[in-house]
Design a protein around this motif. Sequence first.
Motif, PDB file in Angstrom:
ATOM      1  N   ARG A 267       0.843  -1.195   0.000  1.00  0.00           N
ATOM      2  CA  ARG A 267       0.000   0.000   0.000  1.00  0.00           C
ATOM      3  C   ARG A 267       0.880   1.247   0.000  1.00  0.00           C
ATOM      4  O   ARG A 267       1.158   1.832   1.051  1.00  0.00           O
ATOM      5  N   PRO A 268       1.339   1.677  -1.186  1.00  0.00           N
ATOM      6  CA  PRO A 268       2.203   2.864  -1.249  1.00  0.00           C
ATOM      7  C   PRO A 268       1.568   4.126  -0.706  1.00  0.00           C
ATOM      8  O   PRO A 268       2.283   5.058  -0.328  1.00  0.00           O
ATOM      9  N   GLY A 269       0.245   4.176  -0.655  1.00  0.00           N
ATOM     10  CA  GLY A 269      -0.418   5.384  -0.188  1.00  0.00           C
ATOM     11  C   GLY A 269      -0.582   5.455   1.312  1.00  0.00           C
ATOM     12  O   GLY A 269      -1.353   6.291   1.810  1.00  0.00           O
ATOM     13  N   ARG A 270       0.112   4.622   2.067  1.00  0.00           N
ATOM     14  CA  ARG A 270      -0.002   4.664   3.527  1.00  0.00           C
ATOM     15  C   ARG A 270       0.382   6.047   4.056  1.00  0.00           C
ATOM     16  O   ARG A 270       1.258   6.707   3.488  1.00  0.00           O
ATOM     17  N   PRO A 271      -0.229   6.464   5.155  1.00  0.00           N
ATOM     18  CA  PRO A 271       0.258   7.690   5.810  1.00  0.00           C
ATOM     19  C   PRO A 271       1.733   7.562   6.143  1.00  0.00           C
ATOM     20  O   PRO A 271       2.220   6.469   6.450  1.00  0.00           O
ATOM     21  N   ALA A 272       2.440   8.655   6.029  1.00  0.00           N
ATOM     22  CA  ALA A 272       3.892   8.633   6.214  1.00  0.00           C
ATOM     23  C   ALA A 272       4.263   8.024   7.563  1.00  0.00           C
ATOM     24  O   ALA A 272       3.822   8.476   8.616  1.00  0.00           O
ATOM     25  N   ARG A 273       5.045   6.999   7.506  1.00  0.00           N
ATOM     26  CA  ARG A 273       5.551   6.321   8.709  1.00  0.00           C
ATOM     27  C   ARG A 273       6.874   5.705   8.299  1.00  0.00           C
ATOM     28  O   ARG A 273       6.897   4.756   7.532  1.00  0.00           O
ATOM     29  N   PRO A 274       8.000   6.195   8.744  1.00  0.00           N
ATOM     30  CA  PRO A 274       9.287   5.705   8.231  1.00  0.00           C
ATOM     31  C   PRO A 274       9.516   4.233   8.557  1.00  0.00           C
ATOM     32  O   PRO A 274       9.422   3.822   9.713  1.00  0.00           O
ATOM     33  N   HIS A 275       9.782   3.439   7.515  1.00  0.00           N
ATOM     34  CA  HIS A 275      10.137   2.051   7.755  1.00  0.00           C
ATOM     35  C   HIS A 275      11.539   1.983   8.353  1.00  0.00           C
ATOM     36  O   HIS A 275      12.297   2.967   8.345  1.00  0.00           O
ATOM     37  N   LEU A 276      11.886   0.820   8.869  1.00  0.00           N
ATOM     38  CA  LEU A 276      13.157   0.660   9.574  1.00  0.00           C
ATOM     39  C   LEU A 276      14.120  -0.279   8.851  1.00  0.00           C
ATOM     40  O   LEU A 276      15.088  -0.746   9.448  1.00  0.00           O
ATOM     41  N   ALA A 277      13.866  -0.559   7.579  1.00  0.00           N
ATOM     42  CA  ALA A 277      14.738  -1.484   6.850  1.00  0.00           C
ATOM     43  C   ALA A 277      16.166  -0.974   6.765  1.00  0.00           C
ATOM     44  O   ALA A 277      17.117  -1.767   6.691  1.00  0.00           O
ATOM     45  N   PHE A 278      16.342   0.347   6.760  1.00  0.00           N
ATOM     46  CA  PHE A 278      17.678   0.940   6.725  1.00  0.00           C
ATOM     47  C   PHE A 278      18.182   1.320   8.117  1.00  0.00           C
ATOM     48  O   PHE A 278      19.195   1.998   8.254  1.00  0.00           O
ATOM     49  N   GLY A 279      17.473   0.900   9.161  1.00  0.00           N
ATOM     50  CA  GLY A 279      17.832   1.339  10.491  1.00  0.00           C
ATOM     51  C   GLY A 279      17.373   2.770  10.729  1.00  0.00           C
ATOM     52  O   GLY A 279      16.542   3.313   9.995  1.00  0.00           O
ATOM     53  N   ARG A 280      17.975   3.378  11.728  1.00  0.00           N
ATOM     54  CA  ARG A 280      17.601   4.756  12.082  1.00  0.00           C
ATOM     55  C   ARG A 280      18.714   5.350  12.927  1.00  0.00           C
ATOM     56  O   ARG A 280      19.434   4.641  13.619  1.00  0.00           O
ATOM     57  N   GLY A 281      18.868   6.671  12.859  1.00  0.00           N
ATOM     58  CA  GLY A 281      19.862   7.331  13.690  1.00  0.00           C
ATOM     59  C   GLY A 281      21.256   7.224  13.114  1.00  0.00           C
ATOM     60  O   GLY A 281      21.442   7.106  11.903  1.00  0.00           O
ATOM     61  N   ARG A 282      22.253   7.249  13.996  1.00  0.00           N
ATOM     62  CA  ARG A 282      23.637   7.315  13.520  1.00  0.00           C
ATOM     63  C   ARG A 282      24.077   6.055  12.795  1.00  0.00           C
ATOM     64  O   ARG A 282      25.068   6.067  12.054  1.00  0.00           O
TER      65      ARG A 282
END
Length: 382
Positions: free
Chosen positions: A314-329
Amino acid sequence: MPWSSDPLAWFDELRENRPAGWDARTRSWYVTRYEDVSGLLVDARLGARRVEYCPPGLTERQRDTYWLLMGFVDRWPVFSDPPRHTALRQLLRRLFAPEATRRVTDAVAATVGARCRRVPPDRLFAEAVRPGLAQALAALLDEEPEDLPQLTEWSSKILAVGSIESYRPEIGEAARQALEEFSRFVEDRCDAGKGHLARALRPALQAGELDLLDATATYAQLVTGALEPSASATAVLLRELTSGPLARKEFTADPGAAITEALRLATPFHLAPRRALTDIPLHGEVVEEGSRVVLVLAAANRDPRSFPDPLSFRPGRPARPHLAFGRGRHACLGAGATRHAMAAVVVQLLEAGALDGLPPLRPVWETDFGARFARDVRPASA
């Protein structure tokens, strides 16, 4: 349910029933809900350097091999803490400058555009998509394309060691030999200053700020962290683009949203292992200082609390960052290059009409506890 039979199902079960669950077999806490994983990825109470632990029942040779390989993996930038991690990211940042992204997309477009017009539909992924992404990696690192299969093979053998949950001594021995051969290759490249990555690492090697294993670990992380995640997420896109006209319209309308959703569904690397630097209360439990904490990216990206109907595209989902690339530093430096490479693949396939008339395709997954990679894409009826 034992995790070995279906890791993703086990992660899902943990998320719904034990969102902060202790597993005595691996002496680890598993954190699986999106809000928890997203927050802990940037929480200073966790360190990236992993907890030292050796699986029981190994011979002396097997233990030596295990510690060698785990020590090597600990040198990967993704498992490093500041100040070392900060210095490594600064060295690598230049690899992902805008001109590098242009090299990547140009390499993908040229390879996929030429190949997709002359390969049979059932070989599209193997003989057009994967080679295109491999050429992108060669362009990024400034390595000879003919050397890349060997780099990929060495990296794959090292990656096959997996985590402590699934360590197998015979695979460890093959990984040890691959590491020795990979290190010799990196030493030759850095001595000669050949290639973008070698030139970035050479001054730090000469100054004694890094050693050969550090340099080899950096090569290995970039090779394993670039090709397989890109290929796996692209395989998800191919599945959706051949399932009906709606997905093609959605991609054309917003390629970025479609790529984001494919990356969320793929989540090729399941886990982000960490170490508790202090006691951490979580869901009525106390994660004690020094404990191994496994942030399960795959479970978080499938959490229905954050992604309703999580297994649907569902590409039209409300913006919610996925974590496949991790997050932060520790977020992946190559995230932008990966997105551009995936977009270039699909654009070339659509412009060439390579997907027209194809039956629905499905990825053929190779799944381990710590990762899931698409090895091929075949007709769903096959």
